[in-house]
Scaffold this motif. Structure first.
Motif: not given
Lengths: 216, 216, 216, 216
Positions: B31-32, B174, B177-178, B180-182, B185-186, B190
DNA sequence: CATGAATGAGTGTTCATTCAT
DNA sequence: TATGAATGAACACTCATTCAT
């Protein structure tokens, strides 16, 4: 006082400083991550004192944001323009964009950004959103546009461009991360150019219409 | 089963503790990030006190290492075994391995590991090396082995397997990471399954021998 | 453990700590003012470490607020009760209240509060408002009530109680401030008891009905 | 008037600077206290740069001292002279001095000084001593002198003048502090003129000989 | 084994002071 | 004289780690 045209050492500094600091910060962050980087290290790298940082950035977080923006924004416009002008085949276009990408990986500086974003996205929602929209998103859209154009021209097999785009981007991301993160700890090196050649080979084969195979 | 007077629940607890803590830590770190995570948070998530952590892990860094290891090791053996047994075509094999991968992405837990590694590799050379060798490296070797086997069987186009492997892995990275990360915020999501289908389509097309095009 | 009745050194500490800290803080603040006091000094005075402060108070400001409240609140209720019960003449009542005041001046501790408030009111609007309402205001209201009662009983000359109250309080404030602020830098000392006697003499004369001037 | 080439406005500026700065500093200190005031704020208020301050004052402390002195000294001489000349009754004299005091409270500027002194005395022993001697002390002595004179003339009841003086001064101090410190945080306002009238009424009654009680 | 109070080294941030221009 | 960029000492606050209970 400085009546002549020469600008005093100092004034010039004032304007260059922010960029110098951001540069130093990018280095430091890239090396240790945001949290583990001491502002004092950044200052030292930039050749200034800790206090001076605060003349240009209100906080460590602001500095981080500046690092991300300064690194990414100019680079993207470039790629977009390249696309807009182009008139070649899809093959040429993809190779061109991807070649440009290879260039930036070599110019290591900004290739550390993804690593930073990945590590800190959750601690900087603002930045994460910005990056998602303006960098990742835009990049995907560029690729998708190329694919669509290719399908319109009958060069690309029918595919969902918004799904294919990240698949095309994936190996590039892996290369960047490999170079920035794991390679120092690996026994072998990936040769970026060879990698890109193989990548082009596989991806183009995977994506383009089979070239009228004349008979096997 | 509790033949003696001691409470078995308690006993089991004592043995489960380390794993529980590692679990909580993985959550928190995911998380952090490592640096921004307070050990107190980990303790709270694990339902124990701060001091108790130190009965099981000598330091925050040790805990981090444990998290990485616990998360990865078992998973890899699995993939390797799957490969060893297999007798199908390359297409089947790849789809199987990759399908297994999809499964782990859904079971989000360990999919946060790459993100952690990426962010902290430089601060944990030991871990980075371990991960490079035992996880990334092994994964690549599995894929390369499949390709090689495929080439031996005439199913796969002639390619350098050690270059092709990361290219095949790229889109998977990808995706992880997508997710888990972005993605948080999108604006768009997907769909992992669709993504994997398109991925298989493109990659297999790109990698496999063209299926005997009968004559145009 | 600790099966016997003795409470462990520690537990007891836990409960006493806040008050001890506030006490130490009052001393330190009284000496140097809020801004010029280093939290480390407070800690030292309290016989604890800097970090421990933060187990009990979230910030320097919170500590300040606590100091003000702990010092004032209990003291006021006392004065009010004293008034409510009383049945004597106005002279007696005033002397009693004022005598109580003299007592608190001697017990120096809380007599430093006004000084703190005066110096920091603008930096702590919340505290200032609280103090104005709950301490200064209440004090004035007590005095005003005594005067009014006195006028109802024909003992006090007709006066606006809300104007007369601060006038009666003024010399008391001066005494407190003198003792806490300037006296250390003066050549002479004011004897508090003598001061209070003269004060009572003047103020009572000024406020009470003239004692039946025998026919004028 | 600017007969020569030099701008007189500029010249005058240069001479006025120290006073202007002190003025700005008084404002700033009055608002936030000495410690919490940044020299940059003072500079801004004075319309100069931070560096320029140091052309006129060697340090923040020096500036503070200057503020105190500039504010107080002229004012005191005035009061003393007024006393020396006077020939009226004690009543008149007191009313006059006290009336002058009322004037200075209105002209808010220097009425913030006591607040500053109270807050910082311990951090500026020199200033505290100066203020004690030259301001507080002198003020007391003036009042005491008036009282003594009054006793000599049979107008004032027998009292210890050095004890009575601060008692007379107390309500004035309270008024000043109220106006400068707490009133902004109170719901009600004190009308200074009414206050002073009541004050004169009470104090004169308390201090003066009863007006010829016709044989009582 | 478990707790959580206590510690203190470490870091972000502020601000009085200096000095090249 | 005047400026304001630069400095660095100082301080509030955090958090990994310890240890008495």
């Amino acid at each position: 006082m400085a009546r002549d045209g020469t600008s005093p050492k100092w004034r010039r500094r004032k304007e260059a400083r922010p960029a110098e600091i951001v540069d130093a910060a990018l280095d430091a962050f890239a090396e240790r991550g945001f949290a583990a980087t001491r502002l004092e290290d950044v200052a030292e790298r930039a050749g200034i004192s800790k206090g001076t940082l605060y003349l240009y950035f209100r906080s460590k977080e602001e500095l981080f944001k500046a690092v991300i923006q300064q690194a990414m924004v100019p680079n993207l416009a470039l790629a977009e323009e390249r696309l807009a002008i182009s008139t070649g085949t899809t093959r040429e276009l993809l190779l061109e964009v991807v070649g440009g990408f290879l260039g930036s990986v070599a110019g290591a500086k900004l290739s550390a950004i993804p690593k930073l974003i990945i590590g800190e996205a959750n601690n900087f929602p603002e930045v994460a959103e910005f990056y998602t929209r303006e960098v990742a998103g835009r990049g995907m859209r560029i690729i998708a546009a190329i694919l669509k154009r290719g399908m319109d021209r009958g060069e690309v097999r029918p595919l969902d461009p918004s799904l294919a785009a990240p698949i095309i981007a994936g190996p590039l991301l892996l290369l960047v991360l490999w170079k920035n993160v794991l390679e120092p700890y690996a026994k072998q090196t990936i040769d970026a150019e060879e990698y890109m050649r193989t990548y082009a080979d596989i991806l183009l084969n995977g994506v383009l219409q089979r070239p009228a195979p004349k008979e096997g």
